[in-house]
Design a protein around this motif. Structure first.
Motif, mmCIF file in Angstrom:
data_model
loop_
_atom_site.group_PDB
_atom_site.id
_atom_site.type_symbol
_atom_site.label_atom_id
_atom_site.label_comp_id
_atom_site.label_asym_id
_atom_site.label_seq_id
_atom_site.Cartn_x
_atom_site.Cartn_y
_atom_site.Cartn_z
ATOM 1 N N PHE A 1 0.805 -1.089 -0.148
ATOM 2 C CA PHE A 1 -0.039 -0.036 -0.037
ATOM 3 C C PHE A 1 0.916 1.333 -0.126
ATOM 4 O O PHE A 1 1.993 1.026 0.595
ATOM 5 C CB PHE A 1 -0.758 0.014 1.312
ATOM 6 C CG PHE A 1 -1.802 -1.202 1.459
ATOM 7 C CD1 PHE A 1 -1.406 -2.353 1.614
ATOM 8 C CD2 PHE A 1 -3.196 -0.956 1.175
ATOM 9 C CE1 PHE A 1 -2.244 -3.601 1.720
ATOM 10 C CE2 PHE A 1 -4.121 -2.041 1.218
ATOM 11 C CZ PHE A 1 -3.548 -3.246 1.407
ATOM 12 N N ASN A 2 0.509 2.316 -0.727
ATOM 13 C CA ASN A 2 1.235 3.625 -0.535
ATOM 14 C C ASN A 2 1.057 4.344 0.820
ATOM 15 O O ASN A 2 0.223 3.610 1.730
ATOM 16 C CB ASN A 2 0.876 4.461 -1.840
ATOM 17 C CG ASN A 2 -0.422 5.103 -1.733
ATOM 18 O OD1 ASN A 2 -1.078 5.039 -0.614
ATOM 19 N ND2 ASN A 2 -0.841 5.946 -2.753
ATOM 20 N N GLU A 3 1.499 5.416 0.711
ATOM 21 C CA GLU A 3 1.553 6.242 2.304
ATOM 22 C C GLU A 3 0.228 6.635 2.718
ATOM 23 O O GLU A 3 -0.128 6.556 3.857
ATOM 24 C CB GLU A 3 2.585 7.336 2.345
ATOM 25 C CG GLU A 3 2.290 8.431 1.362
ATOM 26 C CD GLU A 3 3.291 9.770 1.134
ATOM 27 O OE1 GLU A 3 4.117 9.627 2.241
ATOM 28 O OE2 GLU A 3 3.426 10.110 0.226
ATOM 29 N N THR A 4 -0.882 6.663 1.757
ATOM 30 C CA THR A 4 -2.048 7.091 2.192
ATOM 31 C C THR A 4 -2.872 5.804 2.515
ATOM 32 O O THR A 4 -4.208 5.958 2.686
ATOM 33 C CB THR A 4 -2.890 7.980 1.021
ATOM 34 O OG1 THR A 4 -2.962 7.164 -0.229
ATOM 35 C CG2 THR A 4 -1.834 9.269 0.655
ATOM 36 N N GLY A 5 -2.492 4.793 2.166
ATOM 37 C CA GLY A 5 -3.177 3.608 2.560
ATOM 38 C C GLY A 5 -3.753 2.790 1.182
ATOM 39 O O GLY A 5 -4.570 1.885 1.220
ATOM 40 N N ARG B 1 7.260 6.568 1.576
ATOM 41 C CA ARG B 1 6.847 5.758 2.308
ATOM 42 C C ARG B 1 5.817 4.997 2.032
ATOM 43 O O ARG B 1 4.901 5.285 1.398
ATOM 44 C CB ARG B 1 6.167 6.468 3.712
ATOM 45 C CG ARG B 1 5.495 5.510 4.739
ATOM 46 C CD ARG B 1 5.294 6.382 6.022
ATOM 47 N NE ARG B 1 4.943 7.668 5.778
ATOM 48 C CZ ARG B 1 4.824 8.530 6.689
ATOM 49 N NH1 ARG B 1 5.293 8.141 8.184
ATOM 50 N NH2 ARG B 1 4.807 9.514 6.851
ATOM 51 N N TYR B 2 5.838 3.534 2.168
ATOM 52 C CA TYR B 2 4.667 2.479 1.927
ATOM 53 C C TYR B 2 4.561 1.557 2.824
ATOM 54 O O TYR B 2 5.509 1.509 4.007
ATOM 55 C CB TYR B 2 5.217 1.534 0.714
ATOM 56 C CG TYR B 2 5.704 2.224 -0.651
ATOM 57 C CD1 TYR B 2 4.245 2.383 -1.519
ATOM 58 C CD2 TYR B 2 6.462 2.972 -1.213
ATOM 59 C CE1 TYR B 2 4.398 3.120 -2.728
ATOM 60 C CE2 TYR B 2 6.681 3.711 -2.266
ATOM 61 C CZ TYR B 2 5.728 3.849 -3.010
ATOM 62 O OH TYR B 2 5.816 4.629 -4.241
ATOM 63 N N TYR B 3 3.439 0.984 2.827
ATOM 64 C CA TYR B 3 3.257 -0.299 3.947
ATOM 65 C C TYR B 3 2.987 -1.586 3.407
ATOM 66 O O TYR B 3 2.649 -1.813 2.280
ATOM 67 C CB TYR B 3 1.898 0.009 4.722
ATOM 68 C CG TYR B 3 1.936 1.622 5.234
ATOM 69 C CD1 TYR B 3 2.545 1.577 6.523
ATOM 70 C CD2 TYR B 3 1.147 2.524 4.861
ATOM 71 C CE1 TYR B 3 2.585 2.841 7.310
ATOM 72 C CE2 TYR B 3 1.403 3.806 5.478
ATOM 73 C CZ TYR B 3 2.088 3.993 6.402
ATOM 74 O OH TYR B 3 2.127 5.366 7.326
ATOM 75 N N LEU B 4 3.667 -2.490 4.038
ATOM 76 C CA LEU B 4 3.297 -4.016 3.679
ATOM 77 C C LEU B 4 2.596 -4.723 4.491
ATOM 78 O O LEU B 4 2.456 -4.332 5.920
ATOM 79 C CB LEU B 4 4.759 -4.718 3.954
ATOM 80 C CG LEU B 4 6.028 -4.136 3.069
ATOM 81 C CD1 LEU B 4 7.266 -4.951 3.464
ATOM 82 C CD2 LEU B 4 5.617 -4.074 1.672
ATOM 83 N N LYS B 5 1.319 -5.455 4.073
ATOM 84 C CA LYS B 5 0.359 -5.919 4.871
ATOM 85 C C LYS B 5 0.521 -7.478 4.750
ATOM 86 O O LYS B 5 0.654 -8.090 3.642
ATOM 87 C CB LYS B 5 -0.982 -5.594 4.157
ATOM 88 C CG LYS B 5 -1.993 -6.410 4.923
ATOM 89 C CD LYS B 5 -3.510 -5.861 4.248
ATOM 90 C CE LYS B 5 -4.480 -6.442 4.922
ATOM 91 N NZ LYS B 5 -5.731 -6.238 4.296
ATOM 92 N N LEU B 6 0.618 -8.190 5.732
ATOM 93 C CA LEU B 6 0.819 -9.489 5.818
ATOM 94 C C LEU B 6 -0.490 -10.220 6.677
ATOM 95 O O LEU B 6 -0.846 -9.866 7.529
ATOM 96 C CB LEU B 6 1.827 -9.943 6.938
ATOM 97 C CG LEU B 6 2.613 -11.427 6.707
ATOM 98 C CD1 LEU B 6 2.952 -11.710 5.501
ATOM 99 C CD2 LEU B 6 3.600 -11.303 7.831
ATOM 100 N N THR B 7 -1.300 -10.817 5.845
ATOM 101 C CA THR B 7 -2.359 -11.524 6.241
ATOM 102 C C THR B 7 -2.363 -13.090 6.114
ATOM 103 O O THR B 7 -1.901 -13.696 5.456
ATOM 104 C CB THR B 7 -3.631 -11.137 5.311
ATOM 105 O OG1 THR B 7 -3.252 -9.889 4.796
ATOM 106 C CG2 THR B 7 -4.725 -11.518 5.724
ATOM 107 N N LEU B 8 -3.015 -13.559 7.686
ATOM 108 C CA LEU B 8 -3.006 -15.135 7.415
ATOM 109 C C LEU B 8 -4.303 -15.531 6.880
ATOM 110 O O LEU B 8 -5.499 -15.292 7.663
ATOM 111 C CB LEU B 8 -2.992 -15.475 8.952
ATOM 112 C CG LEU B 8 -3.067 -16.640 9.386
ATOM 113 C CD1 LEU B 8 -1.863 -17.756 8.550
ATOM 114 C CD2 LEU B 8 -2.855 -17.219 10.986
ATOM 115 N N LEU B 9 -4.218 -16.017 5.813
ATOM 116 C CA LEU B 9 -5.524 -16.627 5.055
ATOM 117 C C LEU B 9 -6.365 -17.762 5.680
ATOM 118 O O LEU B 9 -7.442 -18.136 5.706
ATOM 119 C CB LEU B 9 -5.097 -16.738 3.840
ATOM 120 C CG LEU B 9 -4.740 -15.330 2.962
ATOM 121 C CD1 LEU B 9 -4.216 -15.714 1.582
ATOM 122 C CD2 LEU B 9 -5.795 -14.329 3.007
#
Lengths: 264, 156
Positions: B105-109, B134-142
């Motif tokens: 995701f980018n810095e605004t989400g 800035r970026y965000y990494l999202k880790l999801t347990l599927l």
């Protein structure tokens, strides 16, 4: 032939899935707030910065390698900052593929680390740097420089010297940004200037300086760093920093780097 | 999008190996049973995946992001990326976690377009930012239950 079909099905089902995707829904503000920062990943290393610079226009790295021994000082904050700048210099020497330069810088890093009473394991890194430089193993050297910096920081944490950790990162960032802004100023293009857009890093470094003990915050060098970073935040906020912004950033980084090297 | 590493282009070969190993398994049982998956830490699994990318010139950063993840509670990491560089973020989860995914995701989400690699307990996201910052990494347990994870960061 059912068993053949069964095996084909099994093999296909076991395939890893490759694809392209835009992630699902946007993050909420709560999720943005809860995002963690891990200094060893959140703050880019100079090598990462230099990799991006190389893609735009590969500089003559050999001309950028610095020689000389850092000035002696007993100020631990200054030692930590100088150590960070030396790590960045190590990356410059790696980009220049200057084996002797890397060895000299590695030796200086270890000498400074000794002054900060780091453990024997960090000192062993000096030998690894020498070995990789002897063998011209530039990729291994990039990893070793980062590993050395992280090990020094880990040692600082373990010795309850965690205040110095931020200063090592800060020193590396200042030297890397000084070099990058200098190169970009000499041959300005919007594409190159976009590499300098790093407000989040400055905000992070300012937060870290803000959390230092009062005594360290009042150190003239640290106080100057804080004031300079606050000023630089405006220069790197735009998606494409202007030529003037790049010049201002380069001047600020150069004076900060000089202050780190010589003390105030 | 970053190019797929050469090693990962080889999946048709791997498919044939799986297929024919299955045929030979008809003849007799395997002499060496597979080691239990729990013996393999999340970090070493993530390193194995990131190693495939390093064969294609990606450098693995020394740091890593370890933690615990549970269903419906994704984890987020802030990173600062440079335009023009190519990145792969490789993650792995230990049992009882069964399937994870990595997002960017980018810095605004806002969700970004990225390349994915997903194979049960390991997953990766390949991303080439157009804008530095800035970026965000999202880790999801599927799938699966609360488990330990590890994420590694490669660039070139």
């Amino acid at each position: 032939m059912n068993w053949i079909r069964w095996h084909l099905l099994l093999a296909t089902a076991a395939l890893p899935a490759f694809g392209s995707r835009a992630a699902e829904s946007a993050m909420t503000s709560g999720q943005i707030d809860q995002a963690v920062r891990v200094e060893s990943l959140t703050i880019p290393m100079p090598g990462e910065f230099f990799a991006a610079i190389n893609k735009i226009d590969r500089p003559n790295w050999k001309q950028l390698v610095r020689v000389g021994t850092p000035e002696a000082t007993a100020n631990r904050a200054q030692i930590a900052l100088v150590l960070g700048t030396l790590v960045a210099d190590g990356y410059i020497a790696v980009e220049a593929q200057d084996g002797q330069g890397v060895k000299n810088i590695g030796k200086e890093i270890i000498n400074l680390a000794k002054k900060l009473n780091v453990s024997q394991s960090v000192l062993g890194r000096g030998n690894s740097i020498n070995d990789f430089a002897e063998n011209n193993d530039w990729n291994a050297l990039r990893e070793e420089l980062e590993a050395t910096q992280n090990e020094v920081k880990l040692d600082m944490f373990e010795q309850k010297d965690s205040n110095l950790v931020t200063l090592v990162s800060l020193g590396a960032w200042v030297r890397g940004t000084e070099l990058a802004s200098d190169l970009i100023e000499r041959a300005y293009t919007p594409e190159a200037a976009r590499l300098l857009r790093q407000p989040a890093i400055i905000e992070y470094l300012l937060e870290q300086i803000g959390s230092l003990p009062q005594g360290m915050k009042e150190d003239p060098l640290v106080a100057m760093l804080r004031a300079t970073l606050e000023k630089c935040l405006d220069y790197v906020k735009a998606e494409t920093p202007s030529e003037e912004n790049v010049t201002q950033l380069r001047a600020a980084m150069a004076s900060m780097e000089k202050a780190i090297a010589t003390g105030l | 999008m970053p190019p797929r590493p050469l090693v990962l282009w080889l999946w048709p070969v791997w498919l044939l190996v799986v297929f024919f190993s299955g045929l030979f398994a008809q003849v007799g049982p395997s002499p060496t049973p597979a080691a239990p998956d729990t013996d393999v830490s999340a970090r070493s699994k993530a390193l194995e995946l990131a190693g495939a990318f390093s064969n294609d010139g990606y450098k693995i950063r020394d740091g890593y992001w370890p933690g615990e993840i549970e269903p419906n509670r994704p984890q987020f990491l802030e990173v600062n990326l440079f335009s023009g560089n190519e990145y792969w973020f490789s993650a792995a989860v230990n049992p009882p976690g069964r399937k994870i995914a990595v997002g960017v995701f980018n810095e605004t989400g806002k969700p970004m377009d990225f390349q994915t690699y997903e194979d049960g307990q390991v997953a990766a996201a390949g991303f080439v930012p157009e804008v530095s910052g800035r970026y965000y990494l999202k880790l999801t347990l599927l799938e699966g239950e609360k488990a330990q994870f590890c994420l590694l960061y490669s660039y070139k």
